[in-house]
Design a protein around this motif. Structure first.
Motif, mmCIF file in Angstrom:
data_model
loop_
_atom_site.group_PDB
_atom_site.id
_atom_site.type_symbol
_atom_site.label_atom_id
_atom_site.label_comp_id
_atom_site.label_asym_id
_atom_site.label_seq_id
_atom_site.Cartn_x
_atom_site.Cartn_y
_atom_site.Cartn_z
ATOM 1 N N GLY A 52 0.816 -1.210 0.000
ATOM 2 C CA GLY A 52 0.000 0.000 0.000
ATOM 3 C C GLY A 52 0.843 1.250 0.000
ATOM 4 N N LYS A 53 1.882 1.251 0.822
ATOM 5 C CA LYS A 53 2.755 2.422 0.892
ATOM 6 C C LYS A 53 3.475 2.645 -0.435
ATOM 7 C CE LYS A 53 6.416 4.543 3.668
ATOM 8 N NZ LYS A 53 7.305 4.403 4.847
ATOM 9 N N ALA A 54 3.942 1.553 -1.051
ATOM 10 C CA ALA A 54 4.644 1.687 -2.334
ATOM 11 C C ALA A 54 3.728 2.252 -3.413
ATOM 12 C CB ALA A 54 5.202 0.327 -2.768
ATOM 13 N N LEU A 55 2.480 1.796 -3.439
ATOM 14 C CA LEU A 55 1.526 2.327 -4.409
ATOM 15 C C LEU A 55 1.251 3.805 -4.147
ATOM 16 C CD1 LEU A 55 -0.946 -0.677 -4.530
ATOM 17 C CD2 LEU A 55 0.304 0.230 -6.496
ATOM 18 N N TYR A 56 1.139 4.180 -2.888
ATOM 19 C CA TYR A 56 0.920 5.581 -2.553
ATOM 20 C C TYR A 56 2.100 6.444 -2.992
ATOM 21 C CZ TYR A 56 0.362 9.870 0.104
ATOM 22 O OH TYR A 56 0.256 11.195 0.446
ATOM 23 N N GLN A 57 3.310 5.985 -2.697
ATOM 24 C CA GLN A 57 4.489 6.778 -3.056
ATOM 25 C C GLN A 57 4.622 6.919 -4.564
ATOM 26 O OE1 GLN A 57 7.556 4.641 -0.940
ATOM 27 N NE2 GLN A 57 7.412 6.002 0.830
ATOM 28 N N ALA A 58 4.237 5.882 -5.307
ATOM 29 C CA ALA A 58 4.373 5.926 -6.765
ATOM 30 C C ALA A 58 3.310 6.783 -7.433
ATOM 31 C CB ALA A 58 4.318 4.505 -7.331
ATOM 32 N N ASN A 59 2.125 6.886 -6.817
ATOM 33 C CA ASN A 59 0.996 7.513 -7.501
ATOM 34 C C ASN A 59 0.461 8.785 -6.862
ATOM 35 O OD1 ASN A 59 0.144 5.422 -9.692
ATOM 36 N ND2 ASN A 59 0.455 4.184 -7.864
ATOM 37 N N CYS A 60 0.725 8.997 -5.571
ATOM 38 C CA CYS A 60 0.039 10.077 -4.856
ATOM 39 C C CYS A 60 0.965 11.044 -4.131
ATOM 40 C CB CYS A 60 -0.933 9.505 -3.822
ATOM 41 S SG CYS A 60 -1.998 8.187 -4.430
ATOM 42 N N ALA A 61 2.135 10.554 -3.709
ATOM 43 C CA ALA A 61 2.960 11.335 -2.786
ATOM 44 C C ALA A 61 3.520 12.608 -3.404
ATOM 45 C CB ALA A 61 4.107 10.469 -2.253
ATOM 46 N N MET A 62 3.667 12.630 -4.742
ATOM 47 C CA MET A 62 4.233 13.808 -5.376
ATOM 48 C C MET A 62 3.395 15.050 -5.077
ATOM 49 S SD MET A 62 5.269 14.464 -9.376
ATOM 50 C CE MET A 62 3.616 14.211 -9.995
ATOM 51 N N CYS A 63 2.079 14.879 -5.021
ATOM 52 C CA CYS A 63 1.202 16.018 -4.736
ATOM 53 C C CYS A 63 0.804 16.076 -3.259
ATOM 54 C CB CYS A 63 -0.046 15.958 -5.602
ATOM 55 S SG CYS A 63 0.277 16.149 -7.371
ATOM 56 N N HIS A 64 0.357 14.940 -2.730
ATOM 57 C CA HIS A 64 -0.179 14.940 -1.372
ATOM 58 C C HIS A 64 0.891 14.760 -0.306
ATOM 59 C CE1 HIS A 64 -4.332 15.193 -2.655
ATOM 60 N NE2 HIS A 64 -4.126 14.237 -3.524
ATOM 61 N N GLN A 65 2.149 14.559 -0.731
ATOM 62 C CA GLN A 65 3.320 14.500 0.144
ATOM 63 C C GLN A 65 3.423 13.153 0.865
ATOM 64 O OE1 GLN A 65 5.544 17.361 -0.197
ATOM 65 N NE2 GLN A 65 4.027 17.388 -1.845
ATOM 66 N N GLN A 66 4.624 12.874 1.370
ATOM 67 C CA GLN A 66 4.945 11.564 1.914
ATOM 68 C C GLN A 66 4.036 11.158 3.068
ATOM 69 O OE1 GLN A 66 7.203 9.240 0.845
ATOM 70 N NE2 GLN A 66 7.507 10.555 -0.949
ATOM 71 N N ASN A 67 3.689 12.092 3.918
ATOM 72 C CA ASN A 67 2.877 11.779 5.089
ATOM 73 C C ASN A 67 1.439 12.264 4.953
ATOM 74 O OD1 ASN A 67 4.999 10.518 6.596
ATOM 75 N ND2 ASN A 67 5.866 12.560 6.929
ATOM 76 N N GLY A 68 1.019 12.504 3.709
ATOM 77 C CA GLY A 68 -0.362 12.874 3.462
ATOM 78 C C GLY A 68 -0.739 14.269 3.903
ATOM 79 N N GLU A 69 0.275 15.130 4.147
ATOM 80 C CA GLU A 69 -0.017 16.456 4.677
ATOM 81 C C GLU A 69 -0.469 17.448 3.619
ATOM 82 O OE1 GLU A 69 4.598 16.467 4.256
ATOM 83 O OE2 GLU A 69 2.944 15.027 4.504
ATOM 84 N N GLY A 70 -0.293 17.123 2.321
ATOM 85 C CA GLY A 70 -0.676 18.020 1.244
ATOM 86 C C GLY A 70 0.218 19.243 1.173
ATOM 87 N N LEU A 71 -0.176 20.179 0.283
ATOM 88 C CA LEU A 71 0.537 21.447 0.157
ATOM 89 C C LEU A 71 -0.460 22.578 0.335
ATOM 90 C CD1 LEU A 71 2.893 20.860 -2.919
ATOM 91 C CD2 LEU A 71 3.580 21.134 -0.544
ATOM 92 N N PRO A 72 -0.212 23.498 1.271
ATOM 93 C CA PRO A 72 -1.174 24.574 1.530
ATOM 94 C C PRO A 72 -1.513 25.358 0.269
ATOM 95 C CG PRO A 72 0.511 24.527 3.236
ATOM 96 C CD PRO A 72 0.950 23.559 2.169
ATOM 97 N N GLY A 73 -2.802 25.537 0.029
ATOM 98 C CA GLY A 73 -3.262 26.312 -1.104
ATOM 99 C C GLY A 73 -3.215 25.595 -2.429
ATOM 100 N N ALA A 74 -2.625 24.396 -2.456
ATOM 101 C CA ALA A 74 -2.499 23.669 -3.721
ATOM 102 C C ALA A 74 -3.175 22.304 -3.655
ATOM 103 C CB ALA A 74 -1.030 23.531 -4.098
ATOM 104 N N PHE A 75 -2.682 21.424 -2.764
ATOM 105 C CA PHE A 75 -3.186 20.060 -2.681
ATOM 106 C C PHE A 75 -3.669 19.788 -1.260
ATOM 107 C CE2 PHE A 75 0.419 19.944 -5.749
ATOM 108 C CZ PHE A 75 -0.357 19.907 -6.891
ATOM 109 N N PRO A 76 -4.906 19.361 -1.101
ATOM 110 C CA PRO A 76 -5.452 19.158 0.245
ATOM 111 C C PRO A 76 -4.801 17.973 0.941
ATOM 112 C CG PRO A 76 -6.981 18.359 -1.406
ATOM 113 C CD PRO A 76 -5.893 19.046 -2.156
ATOM 114 N N PRO A 77 -4.839 17.972 2.286
ATOM 115 C CA PRO A 77 -4.265 16.844 3.017
ATOM 116 C C PRO A 77 -5.139 15.601 2.894
ATOM 117 C CG PRO A 77 -5.345 18.349 4.533
ATOM 118 C CD PRO A 77 -5.386 19.008 3.177
ATOM 119 N N LEU A 78 -4.484 14.438 2.891
ATOM 120 C CA LEU A 78 -5.188 13.173 3.044
ATOM 121 C C LEU A 78 -5.143 12.716 4.496
ATOM 122 C CD1 LEU A 78 -3.934 11.285 -0.150
ATOM 123 C CD2 LEU A 78 -6.044 12.589 0.151
ATOM 124 N N ALA A 79 -4.176 13.200 5.247
ATOM 125 C CA ALA A 79 -4.051 12.837 6.662
ATOM 126 C C ALA A 79 -5.192 13.469 7.455
ATOM 127 C CB ALA A 79 -2.698 13.306 7.205
#
Length: 482
Positions: free
Chosen positions: A364-391
């Motif tokens: 699960g973590k590998a799939l997340y890092q390959a497909n989602c982490a670039m925008c939502h960040q490694q720990n799901g914190e997102g980027l303020p004003g750009a990408f919402p948090p998943l955490a």
């Protein structure tokens, strides 16, 4: 008639030329709104072609919830696509709507003559002007307003493309589209809501708040995405109105089979990204070999994900596994001790139970890092004003527990528009995630929806298959957590 005229030396060359042009067959040019292109010209002889283009100053949307007063040719940004043939005599009419506040004109880069027509078309509101030119050089050309201050008129949307089709037309293709990039200088930063006036300071500093295709962020996504089918050949007429930035045009997942560099006659084959200068153009062609969503970008990439230069082409017709397999393997990486995990047979976690321990966390973590982490960040914190948090996301928990088809649709089809996550509003674009098998998607969604304080029932392969079938038979929702 021609012989008689040529035998009269007292007649000026201008009179002779005008008389010859008057003998040509008459037709009115078909003008199209972006992203569409008039059909190819099939006649084999020149004609006298009338072009009528109206200037309209109008309120429109630069992005969702962002109002802007555009100055347009024909009511759209870019303006209407104009198609004539090499050798045509073009009678050009520019009308300035009576409700407009400013004078305007037009400089067509396809024109040989002072100002490209600008000197002959300076037109006050409620008036119209005419001039005539001969289309001497084939190619794809920008047109734009050249009324002072020139940069301001262009920056407010006054540009478009005119195509002078060569006497030997380009090879037939299945689809032709019209895409023009432009940089906009609103007072507010990207996404700031409400009416936004033009900022001369931003324009002079070359610091746009928006860089977009066809006049607005999201103009070519969702239901407005370009369309094609597997096996078809696509030709894109690409322009860059500027007024300042050079575009690095790229289609993610495609290689341009042929590029007509800067809109001219010379071509280059097998091109990944092509430069389109401000006030310039290019023609690109490619064959679509497998299905999916292909992303149009300015590869000056922060413009794409932070200022709006993102479009989509949705291709239907079935996958071609010989061309692109999709994900075949997802494995934990432990140096020399790397072992496959995601492809091993696994008993799916039963729906309705917590996911912990039911799927391989490493997969699960590998799939997340390959497909989602670039925008939502490694720990799901997102980027303020750009990408919402998943955490600890109230939005994610709500759809993972109560509207699971919406979550699956978001991943498979992408989403655009505004959402509120943990009390903060986000307004952006999420591109589709391609190449995930049912097992991959079940593993990924189970992992994400049970990390960082989230909790939801596990997804199973069978559930994902049913939800995928539902999604493929329905339109994608309008808002996205990305």
């Amino acid at each position: 008639m021609k012989a008689v005229l040529l035998a009269l030396p007292q007649l000026s060359v201008l009179v002779v030329a005008s008389a010859i042009a008057a003998e040509l067959p008459l037709e009115k040019a078909t003008l199209t709104e972006p992203p569409y292109v008039p059909p190819p010209i099939t006649r084999t002889q020149p004609a006298r072609v009338t072009v009528e283009l109206e200037v309209i100053e109008k309120l429109g949307q630069l992005a969702d919830g962002v109002d802007y007063v555009f100055w347009t040719y024909g009511g759209t940004v870019p303006g209407r696509f104009i198609r004539v043939r090499e050798g045509d005599t073009v009678e050009f009419w520019l009308m300035n709507h009576q409700n407009n506040k400013l004078p305007h004109n037009i400089d067509l880069h396809a024109v040989t003559g002072p100002g490209g027509g600008a000197a002959s078309t300076f037109t006050a509101p409620g008036h119209k002007s005419r001039f005539t030119f001969k289309a001497l050089n084939p190619g794809l050309y920008i047109y734009h307003c050249a009324t002072a201050p020139v940069g301001m008129h262009i920056a407010n949307g006054m540009y478009g493309l005119i195509y002078v089709q060569p006497t030997t037309p380009l090879p037939k293709v299945d689809r032709e589209y019209y895409v023009v990039q432009g940089d906009f200088y609103a007072e507010g930063d990207f996404g700031v809501k409400g009416g936004q006036p033009f900022s001369m300071k931003r324009a002079i500093d070359e610091n746009p708040s928006y860089v977009v295709f066809n006049g607005s962020a999201g103009s070519l996504v969702g239901d407005r995405a370009l369309k094609a089918k597997v096996g078809e050949t696509v030709r894109l007429f690409i322009g860059n109105g500027g007024p300042n930035l050079v575009s690095s045009f790229h289609v993610i997942g495609e290689i341009f089979d042929k590029v007509y560099t800067e809109g001219g006659s010379r071509t280059q084959d097998n091109v990944q990204t092509t430069i389109v200068p401000a006030g310039g153009s290019a023609i690109v062609e490619y064959k679509v070999d497998t299905d999916g969503t292909y992303i149009l970008v300015d590869h000056s990439i922060f413009r794409t994900f932070n200022k709006g230069s993102l479009g989509m082409m949705k291709v239907e017709g079935g996958s071609n596994k010989d061309v692109y397999s999709g994900k075949e393997l997802d494995e934990s990486y432990l140096g020399d001790e790397s072992v496959a995990t995601a492809v091993l047979p696994q008993k799916p976690a039963p729906a309705g139970k917590a996911a912990a321990g039911k799927v391989d966390p490493a997969a699960g973590k590998a799939l997340y890092q390959a497909n989602c982490a670039m925008c939502h960040q490694q720990n799901g914190e997102g980027l303020p004003g750009a990408f919402p948090p998943l955490a600890a996301s109230d939005f994610l928990n709500q759809i993972a527990n109560k509207n699971r088809v919406e979550l699956v649709s978001t991943v498979l089809k992408g989403r655009s528009g505004k959402i509120t996550v943990n009390g903060k509003e986000y307004n952006g674009i999420m591109t589709p995630v391609a190449g995930l098998s049912d097992t991959d998607l079940a593993t990924l969604l189970t992992w994400v929806s049970n990390q960082w304080g989230n909790k939801a029932p596990a997804f199973t392969k069978d559930e994902i298959k049913k939800l995928r079938d539902t999604v493929n038979g329905a339109a994608a929702p309008a808002a996205a957590p990305h």
